[in-house]
Scaffold this motif. Structure first.
Motif, PDB file in Angstrom:
ATOM      1  N   VAL A  16       0.856  -1.183   0.000  1.00  0.00           N
ATOM      2  CA  VAL A  16       0.000   0.000   0.000  1.00  0.00           C
ATOM      3  C   VAL A  16       0.893   1.235   0.000  1.00  0.00           C
ATOM      4  CG1 VAL A  16      -1.813   1.254   1.230  1.00  0.00           C
ATOM      5  CG2 VAL A  16      -1.803  -1.244   1.265  1.00  0.00           C
ATOM      6  N   PHE A  17       0.620   2.163  -0.924  1.00  0.00           N
ATOM      7  CA  PHE A  17       1.463   3.359  -1.079  1.00  0.00           C
ATOM      8  C   PHE A  17       2.938   2.977  -1.227  1.00  0.00           C
ATOM      9  CE2 PHE A  17      -2.013   5.148   1.754  1.00  0.00           C
ATOM     10  CZ  PHE A  17      -2.706   5.753   0.716  1.00  0.00           C
ATOM     11  N   GLY A  18       3.181   1.852  -1.897  1.00  0.00           N
ATOM     12  CA  GLY A  18       4.550   1.447  -2.188  1.00  0.00           C
ATOM     13  C   GLY A  18       5.260   0.686  -1.084  1.00  0.00           C
ATOM     14  N   ARG A  19       4.579   0.449   0.054  1.00  0.00           N
ATOM     15  CA  ARG A  19       5.207  -0.277   1.168  1.00  0.00           C
ATOM     16  C   ARG A  19       4.499  -1.589   1.430  1.00  0.00           C
ATOM     17  NH1 ARG A  19       6.897   2.532   6.611  1.00  0.00           N
ATOM     18  NH2 ARG A  19       8.068   0.569   6.633  1.00  0.00           N
ATOM     19  N   HIS A  20       5.277  -2.641   1.630  1.00  0.00           N
ATOM     20  CA  HIS A  20       4.691  -3.912   2.040  1.00  0.00           C
ATOM     21  C   HIS A  20       4.219  -3.778   3.488  1.00  0.00           C
ATOM     22  CE1 HIS A  20       5.466  -6.466  -1.414  1.00  0.00           C
ATOM     23  NE2 HIS A  20       6.608  -5.821  -1.570  1.00  0.00           N
ATOM     24  N   ILE A  21       2.938  -4.024   3.729  1.00  0.00           N
ATOM     25  CA  ILE A  21       2.397  -3.756   5.062  1.00  0.00           C
ATOM     26  C   ILE A  21       2.096  -5.016   5.865  1.00  0.00           C
ATOM     27  CG2 ILE A  21       1.346  -1.613   4.195  1.00  0.00           C
ATOM     28  CD1 ILE A  21      -1.411  -3.001   4.571  1.00  0.00           C
ATOM     29  N   GLU A  22       2.274  -6.201   5.258  1.00  0.00           N
ATOM     30  CA  GLU A  22       1.801  -7.404   5.953  1.00  0.00           C
ATOM     31  C   GLU A  22       2.548  -7.689   7.256  1.00  0.00           C
ATOM     32  OE1 GLU A  22       4.126  -8.899   2.233  1.00  0.00           O
ATOM     33  OE2 GLU A  22       2.893  -7.205   2.821  1.00  0.00           O
ATOM     34  N   HIS A  23       3.784  -7.173   7.396  1.00  0.00           N
ATOM     35  CA  HIS A  23       4.540  -7.436   8.625  1.00  0.00           C
ATOM     36  C   HIS A  23       4.901  -6.161   9.388  1.00  0.00           C
ATOM     37  CE1 HIS A  23       4.742 -11.556   7.361  1.00  0.00           C
ATOM     38  NE2 HIS A  23       5.432 -11.263   6.275  1.00  0.00           N
TER      39      HIS A  23
END
Length: 243
Positions: free
Chosen positions: A60-67
């Protein structure tokens, strides 16, 4: 803005999402449809970072957010406006305080600027300053939805997430909310994910439509082709949603 690859999510023994992939480009409105319990809201909450996927990748918005940790998610969440299904207004707070709440929590704005923004955002959703002192219980269902949208706009989001924005509304108010979402796209916030079972809303606002069936997308594509598509499972869902 959003890139999801093979997302999965389960609650206890129930597998809600089973490999969902999609992208959302800036300036696009993606409508996610599906029956009750299909996982539409779960998917929206994953994008907002409110819950975490069990598998897959989500950027999201270029950042991996799952962790990401909670404190790392907060700056990303502030770039999104989330409109909850029941508007989720604070019952004991006035309209003024409800719409001002994100500004008090997440900014250092002075009181004069906060009031200015509250009045401006209410105006954007078609409400006058006369509603400022009212409690949610004194508002109609359509007005509560609009106050919820005004609150989501408080953080000046780059992306808006709508969870069943027309649920519980009569056809006239449903149309007003659909027109408002369309209007916001052309001025306030041009990138949107809308979760709904409302076909008319999808026809009005969607660039692309995805239909969740059994934890996967049964269809994903331009709104016109999906809503008039030939896939039997999608047609069965759309036929049911139309009644």
């Amino acid at each position: 803005m959003v890139e999801a690859v093979d997302l999965s999510k389960r609650f206890d023994s129930t597998e809600v999402l089973r490999g969902v992939s999609f992208t959302l480009a800036k300036g696009e409105t993606l409508v996610i449809m599906g029956g009750s319990g299909a996982g539409k809201t779960v998917l929206l909450r994953l994008v907002a970072g409110l819950i975490r996927p069990d598998g897959g990748r989500l950027r999201v918005f270029g950042r991996h957010i799952e962790h990401l940790k909670e404190e790392e998610l907060l700056p990303l969440r502030r770039r999104m406006g989330y409109v909850f299904q029941g508007a989720a207004l604070f019952d004991s707070l006035s309209v003024r305080e409800n719409v001002a709440y994100p500004l008090r929590e997440h900014t250092s704005l002075g009181e004069t600027e906060i009031v200015h923004r509250v009045v401006r955002n209410l105006s954007v959703v078609g409400l006058s300053s006369e509603v400022l002192p009212l409690l949610p219980s004194e508002l109609s269902g359509g007005m509560r939805k609009r106050v919820g949208i005004a609150r989501a706009l408080s953080v000046e989001p780059e992306m808006l997430l709508f969870d069943e924005p027309t649920a519980g509304l009569d056809p006239t108010n449903s149309r007003l909310v659909a027109d408002l979402i369309l209007q916001l796209r052309h001025g306030v916030c041009d990138t949107t994910i809308v979760v709904t079972h409302d076909i008319e809303l999808a026809r009005t606002v969607a660039d692309r439509v995805a239909v969740l069936i059994d934890g996967r997308f049964g269809a994903l594509g331009p709104a016109a082709s999906v809503l008039s598509g030939d896939d039997p499972a999608v047609r069965a869902f759309l036929a049911g949603a139309a009644h």
